[in-house]
Design an enzyme around this catalytic site. Structure first.
Site, PDB file in Angstrom:
ATOM      1  CE1 TYR A 206      -4.233  17.563  29.804  1.00 54.34           C
ATOM      2  CE2 TYR A 206      -4.699  15.923  28.130  1.00 54.34           C
ATOM      3  CZ  TYR A 206      -5.126  16.788  29.110  1.00 54.34           C
ATOM      4  OH  TYR A 206      -6.465  16.906  29.387  1.00 54.34           O
TER       5      TYR A 206
ATOM      6  N   GLY B 137       4.074  20.025  26.785  1.00 53.80           N
ATOM      7  CA  GLY B 137       4.226  21.463  26.618  1.00 53.80           C
ATOM      8  C   GLY B 137       3.319  22.183  27.598  1.00 53.80           C
TER       9      GLY B 137
ATOM     10  CG  HIS C 265       5.565  16.233  34.067  1.00 54.16           C
ATOM     11  ND1 HIS C 265       5.726  17.491  33.542  1.00 54.16           N
ATOM     12  CD2 HIS C 265       6.597  16.044  34.936  1.00 54.16           C
ATOM     13  CE1 HIS C 265       6.812  18.044  34.074  1.00 54.16           C
ATOM     14  NE2 HIS C 265       7.358  17.185  34.917  1.00 54.16           N
ATOM     15  CG  ASP C 266       0.542  18.860  32.276  1.00 56.83           C
ATOM     16  OD1 ASP C 266       1.771  19.086  32.245  1.00 56.83           O
ATOM     17  OD2 ASP C 266      -0.207  19.027  31.292  1.00 56.83           O
TER      18      ASP C 266
ATOM     19  N   GLY D 220       0.201  23.620  29.457  1.00 54.83           N
ATOM     20  CA  GLY D 220      -1.219  23.360  29.638  1.00 54.83           C
ATOM     21  C   GLY D 220      -1.686  22.056  29.029  1.00 54.83           C
TER      22      GLY D 220
ATOM     23  CG  ASP E 126      10.884  17.567  36.318  1.00 58.00           C
ATOM     24  OD1 ASP E 126       9.659  17.739  36.171  1.00 58.00           O
ATOM     25  OD2 ASP E 126      11.696  18.503  36.424  1.00 58.00           O
TER      26      ASP E 126
END
Length: 122
Positions: free
Chosen positions: A27, A29, A47-48, A31, A89
């Site tokens: 996960y 980077g 975070h995604d 996608g 973030d």
């Protein structure tokens, strides 16, 4: 934006996002799919998910205001999107710091082909 996120990661972990996190696990980077490999990868998964809730925001390019005081990252005032992106973030960078003791070099340049199976729901 991504450069600000990189700086937050550097402040929290003392590591550059590239190469330490840009290709880590399933996960970190761009996608992601499958199951997070460890606590560090879970930070990236979360975070995604956080970014995924901000569908009306430009999560990778919007600039936001933040500072570091007494070792803590603080998000400043801005538009709703800027504040939310900053919080995503900030939480992720702090999570990555908490996960430093379980960081595994074997996941640093992990191939996407190893990330199979169903993805967790956010």
């Amino acid at each position: 934006n991504l450069l600000q996120f990189n700086r937050m990661i550097k402040l929290e972990t003392k590591k550059n996002a590239v190469p330490f996190y840009a290709f880590y696990g399933c996960y970190c980077g761009w996608g992601g799919q499958g199951q997070p490999k460890d606590a560090t990868d879970r930070c990236c998964f979360e975070h995604d998910c956080c970014y995924g809730k901000l569908t009306k925001c430009n999560t990778k390019s919007d600039l936001y205001s933040y500072s570091s005081k007494y070792g803590f990252l603080l998000c400043g005032k801005g538009t709703w999107c800027e504040e939310q992106i900053c919080e995503c973030d900030r939480i992720a960078a702090t999570c990555l710091r908490r996960s430093l003791d379980t960081y595994k070099l074997k996941y640093m340049f992990y191939l996407d082909s190893y990330c199979k199976g169903p993805s967790e729901k956010c």
